[in-house]
Scaffold this active site. Sequence first.
Site, PDB file in Angstrom:
ATOM      1  N   ASP A 487       1.175   8.106  -0.422  1.00 28.78           N
ATOM      2  CA  ASP A 487       0.661   6.737  -0.510  1.00 28.78           C
ATOM      3  C   ASP A 487       0.577   6.275  -1.961  1.00 28.78           C
ATOM      4  OD1 ASP A 487      -0.446   4.318   0.302  1.00 28.78           O
ATOM      5  OD2 ASP A 487      -1.976   5.241   1.559  1.00 28.78           O
ATOM      6  N   ASP A 552       0.257  -1.965   7.006  1.00 26.76           N
ATOM      7  CA  ASP A 552      -1.071  -1.617   7.529  1.00 26.76           C
ATOM      8  C   ASP A 552      -1.442  -2.509   8.707  1.00 26.76           C
ATOM      9  OD1 ASP A 552      -1.645   0.502   5.921  1.00 26.76           O
ATOM     10  OD2 ASP A 552      -2.774  -0.637   4.432  1.00 26.76           O
TER      11      ASP A 552
HETATM   12  C1  GLA Z   1      -3.419   2.842   2.678  1.00 28.61           C
HETATM   13  C2  GLA Z   1      -2.457   3.180   3.810  1.00 28.61           C
HETATM   14  C3  GLA Z   1      -3.231   3.435   5.080  1.00 28.61           C
HETATM   15  C4  GLA Z   1      -4.220   4.551   4.867  1.00 28.61           C
HETATM   16  C5  GLA Z   1      -5.139   4.223   3.688  1.00 28.61           C
HETATM   17  C6  GLA Z   1      -6.022   5.392   3.333  1.00 28.61           C
HETATM   18  O1  GLA Z   1      -4.020   1.620   2.887  1.00 28.61           O
HETATM   19  O2  GLA Z   1      -1.515   2.156   3.980  1.00 28.61           O
HETATM   20  O3  GLA Z   1      -2.350   3.767   6.139  1.00 28.61           O
HETATM   21  O4  GLA Z   1      -3.527   5.743   4.617  1.00 28.61           O
HETATM   22  O5  GLA Z   1      -4.393   3.872   2.532  1.00 28.61           O
HETATM   23  O6  GLA Z   1      -6.857   5.136   2.280  1.00 28.61           O
END
Ligand code: GLA
Length: 737
Positions: A487, A552
């Site tokens: 990420d 997301d």
């Molecule tokens: C980002 C990702 C999510 C999740 C969060 C965790 O927003 O896109 O899928 O993994 O971080 O903090």
Amino acid sequence: MIHFNPESRTFNLILQSSVYAMQVDNKDRLVHVVWGPRPADGNELLSGRIRPFPSDHASFEFQTRRDELLTFGDTSVHEVTLKASFATLPDPLPDSDAPHLPIRDVRLRYISHEVVTDAEPGLAPAHGLPTVNREPRETLRIKLADPVQPLTVSLCYRLTPAQDIIERWLELENTGETPIEIEQLFFATLHLPNGTTELTSVSGAWAQEFQTQRERLPVGRRVIEHRSVQTGHLANPFFLLNRPGQAWEEHGTVYFGALAYSGSWQLSFEQLPGTDVRVHGGYHPFDFGLTLTAGARHKTPAFVYGVCDEGWGGASRRLHTFTRERILPVPQNALAERPILYNSWEATYFGITEQNQIELARKAAAIGVELFCLDDGWFGGRRFEVAGLGDWTVSPDVFPNGLEPLIAEVNRLGMAFGLWVEPEMVNPDSDLYRAHPDWVLHFPGRPRTEARCQLILDFGRAEVVETIFNALDSLLAQYNIAFIKWDMNRSASEPGSVVGKAIWQAHVAGVYGIIDRLRAKYPHLTIESCSGGGGRIDLGILGRTDQVWTSDNTDALDRVRIQEGFSLAYPARVMEAWVTHEKNHQTGRFHELGTRFDVAMRGALGIGASLNALDEAELKEYAAYIAFYKRIRYIVQGGDLYRLERLEEAEASTILVVLPDGSEAVYSTVVHSHKLGQFRRLVPLRGLIPSATYEVLDRFEKVRLTATGYELMVQGIPGDEDGRSGHSRTLHIKRVD
Ligand code: GLA
């Protein structure tokens, strides 16, 4: 095929159904001749007799000449591919010249060329994993040099004829004794036929990635770009271009291109008054700086581009096949198809315990999940987003026995185990930051702005990159981890680094380098690229990852639009799509389970719902959908996509994915917003064999219709005519004769 005519000094690059040609003119300049579709039969050549070079010296309109590489200096007044400045005077200096420096003028002239089969663009994956198609490809390398200054530039063209795709990059070399400052550097400039002015691209934001936009290029410049150390949400580095009104989803000549790079990038579309259309793509000129020291070389990443005669759909299919066959790595021992993923983020957020993860894992395995991924919150002091990033050791507060019991249980249940990491970041509240507060991007004496309570590590420092590699390496060495969700949750501000402006490229090289080393060492490992959802998706990162987190936003109806824009450039195989809760956590809207599955089954299916909150009947429904997806996923993940109805025009989305031999297909329709009182028309299919007979099966394997390919392609499939908003269906089409 690459052909050179030594008399007319003309290059013909012949691809499956297109041609790209250029010529060395009488002043040794490399000038573009043509790029476009060609008649399918034979390998006819352009002789170079027809010279389309406009004059050099119209009084107000300099450089209408279509140089393959446009340089600052000479007569250029428009956008250039390359700008450099030299700190040395020519020797001897003519008496009439004043000795002012630096000299900001580059003129490149033809020296030689070669055809090689093993060339790679800059930042090509170094993990050593193969791609599906390993056939060697020809690259034409044309060497140009400045007659006065010690700079040589090679233009490289690597051909993938089957998809009509050329990858283009530049190789620069300082052959002198003093440094050369490179002030602007695109990977390539493309010349398109006059009037190719309808641009399709995507804009976006967090949770609204890949919003398709179509517009008419103005005379002047239109720029799409992102200024950070990742690809970005605001735009994505690809485009489709055609003559307005002369191309459509399945018809017409469409030019397409994409950058294989995950950093600060720009695609600049330039229409000169009454003349041609140019596209410049590569490093963003904003804050760009590259010093080529004596003897140094620099190779840019690739600008990938092509043209086809089969509309936007034909362009997308070429990019999809190219990505599946030539870009994505093939890991050892991994499933040929992307596995069904369970991710526990939306189920437990930061409330992770060993027990609740084990419970989720048991339920996930029971419904058919193959890969269980533990998300954020398992390490260091990371109980919320305010602390812990940078400390990549398992937190004893959450997992008193380490990760072993959870992983052992996941493996016992027959699933692989995956782990979330965010390696480029640090929370100021972390042991890493307390030990090395100087390791983050910042300008001395200035405040450090936090976003999501975090700062970006300075990947310009080799010791930082090494520390992060070692942290991930220890995790992979210690635990049976098959999958990493990598990420990256903020954009770069205050980009102060020990390497100065070079940080923009150094950061990308650092990320790529760590991934390449990990993949070389753990060849079974697979990786998902995530950046606050879909903020790092491009052909560069796809060379070292297996899938991407699309957004997301998991609201099914928002997702249809996001996925439609995504599909313009990227294949379904890499598009991770979760089924989440009935009441969506991002939008608060309710969607039926069927709609959620029908949308998620268009990509690599994952589950993100809280399974601990579902009853037996609901879990059974999940299991039935997952079993259905497993029966059709080789088609979804490997077939050719036809966008039969696009949201853009129909307020419904219908797609068909067909195996290349036409033997099977998946039909999927989702009605986004239906106007009461209106009937929807049947949607004719594409890509089937007209004379073949097909059965159309529902998800329970019940035959709903038997018809010929001809009937299906002329009429369509009945059953969705009065679909209300949210109506959706997925059908499996099988040849039976
Ligand atoms: C980002 C990702 C999510 C999740 C969060 C965790 O927003 O896109 O899928 O993994 O971080 O903090």
